[in-house]
Design an enzyme around this catalytic site. Structure first.
Site, PDB file in Angstrom:
ATOM      1  N   HIS A 258       0.844  -1.192   0.000  1.00 41.42           N
ATOM      2  CA  HIS A 258       0.000   0.000   0.000  1.00 41.42           C
ATOM      3  C   HIS A 258       0.879   1.242   0.000  1.00 41.42           C
ATOM      4  CE1 HIS A 258      -3.253   2.704   1.054  1.00 41.42           C
ATOM      5  NE2 HIS A 258      -4.050   1.735   0.678  1.00 41.42           N
ATOM      6  N   ASP A 312      -8.045  -5.506   0.361  1.00 45.25           N
ATOM      7  CA  ASP A 312      -8.624  -6.248  -0.749  1.00 45.25           C
ATOM      8  C   ASP A 312      -8.297  -7.738  -0.717  1.00 45.25           C
ATOM      9  OD1 ASP A 312      -9.732  -3.934  -1.755  1.00 45.25           O
ATOM     10  OD2 ASP A 312      -7.901  -3.385  -2.800  1.00 45.25           O
TER      11      ASP A 312
END
Ligand code: CMC
Length: 371
Positions: A258, A312
């Site tokens: 991320h 996710d």
């Protein structure tokens, strides 16, 4: 000398009172409230109201907010006809982009007004619910319906899609909508801000956001992560697959890494809980076990570099167990982001409005003459 910041890393374009992220400690809050607590104890409508108006609604305000969303669940006939005219195999997110752009075409004489924009928000939430439910139905070969209103947004949505919904799935859907509602200003919200900064209508800004959600680095990651689990097949095959594809194949592990987090994404905890709760069939249990083994292997390999599991990784397992096919995951992400995006664009245009217009450093040839 001018310099660029690749990927706009560490470039700040607005102040916000909406979402706080501490990427080192793995903390995420909406207006000061812990994200996982909100997902457990609140509802999508109450959290949307909190994000949009700065405080939780009282029971009368919540009822009014729900009533206004519910009175906007019917799509205009021309939108239904657009859906029917699209090939059955159309990409679900592409269908949502198309419908949002169509709604923007209704804003013929649009002129920015804070009051009118704010007044339109429940309408947009109702319309997008119906758009996504009907996209799902059309792709499944079902007829288009006008959703019946139920007590909550999540129940209305699931019943519109499946004709039924149990308590656990409604709760899981509601939590997913809350967890995905906002994430400060990722690519999709930034795209919406760029559009809104021109003082465009809100449907145009949403269409921009949904368009930017598409790729596998952002909104498409839940789908990518799930397809990765399918490709691996079972927990015993994780080690070999990881070595062949990630270590030696130089592929990226989807659902990992991320821009902001250097530790576990805080939303993961609740998604994992619902994945554990809902995975019931042998296939669902096998996918979950494969995901858990892959997470362990990925963290061992990448954790020391600050690359951990992101939200996710498990959300697709939850969406699948609720009943959605893999090719709906990104569109469900889009549905949940609507109120967060609207909160960001209204915050921006109301408090810090300035056209977003960055620069590029020219590196092409000097002056040339046509022969
Ligand atoms: N697997 C393997 N290596 C990775 C990964 C990954 N998932 N993520 C980052 N890296 C490595 C990358 O190879 C690079 O290494 P090096 O410096 O040796 O070249 C380094 O980490 C930095 O990568 P980056 O692409 O410059 O970092 P970024 O901040 O631009 O990327 C990201 C963020 C999300 C695009 C990236 O982590 C990624 O591609 N992840 C996989 C896709 C994914 O799961 N996306 C969902 C993101 S979370 C939901 C959302 O906000 O949309």
């Amino acid at each position: 000398m001018e310099e660029i910041s690749p990927g706009l890393e560490n470039v700040y374009i607005k102040y916000t009172e909406l979402t706080y992220i501490d990427g080192n400690k793995g903390i995420m809050r909406y207006r000061g409230y812990d994200i996982n607590e909100l997902a457990e104890k609140s509802s999508f409508e109450a959290v949307s109201y909190l994000m949009l108006f700065g405080r939780f609604p009282d029971s009368k305000e919540l009822m009014e907010f729900r009533d206004r969303i519910n009175s906007n669940l019917v799509l205009a006939d021309y939108l239904k006809n657009i859906l029917l005219a699209m090939p059955e195999k159309s990409d679900a997110l592409g269908m949502l982009q198309t419908l949002l752009s169509a709604k923007a075409s209704e804003e013929l004489n649009y002129k920015y007004s804070k009051e009118n924009d704010r007044d339109k928000i429940p309408e947009i939430l109702g319309q997008v619910l119906s758009m996504v439910a009907n996209i799902y139905r059309i792709k499944e070969g079902d007829s288009i319906i006008d959703p019946d209103p139920y007590e909550t947004y999540s129940e209305t949505f699931l019943r519109a899609c499946f004709g039924k919904a149990d308590k656990n799935r409604i709760k899981a859907m509601d939590s997913a909508l809350i967890l995905y509602m906002d994430h400060e200003i990722p690519a999709s919200t930034t795209a919406a801000l760029v559009t809104a900064s021109t003082l465009s209508d809100m449907y145009s800004a949403l269409a921009s956001a949904v368009t930017a959600l598409r790729g596998p680095l952002h909104g498409g990651a839940a789908e990518g992560a799930y397809r990765q689990f399918l490709e691996i097949g079972s927990p015993e095959k994780v080690d070999k697959w990881f070595n062949d594809n990630i270590i030696n194949g130089k592929r990226r592990l989807v659902g990992f890494g991320h821009r902001v987090y250097r530790t576990y994404d805080p939303r993961l905890k609740t998604f994992k809980k619902y994945a554990d709760m809902l995975a019931a069939t042998n296939e669902e249990k096998n996918i979950l076990a494969t995901a858990k083994k892959l997470e362990e292997t990925g963290v061992k390999a990448f954790g020391s570099r600050g690359i951990y599991t992101n939200t996710d990784f498990y959300s697709g397992i939850v969406f699948k167990a609720i009943g959605f096919p893999v090719d709906m995951f990104t569109t469900l992400f889009g549905l949940s982001r609507v109120s967060g995006i609207l909160a960001h664009i209204t915050e921006y245009v109301e408090t810090q409005e300035r056209l977003i217009r960055p620069r590029a450093i020219y590196r092409g040839p000097g002056e040339r003459k046509l022969e």
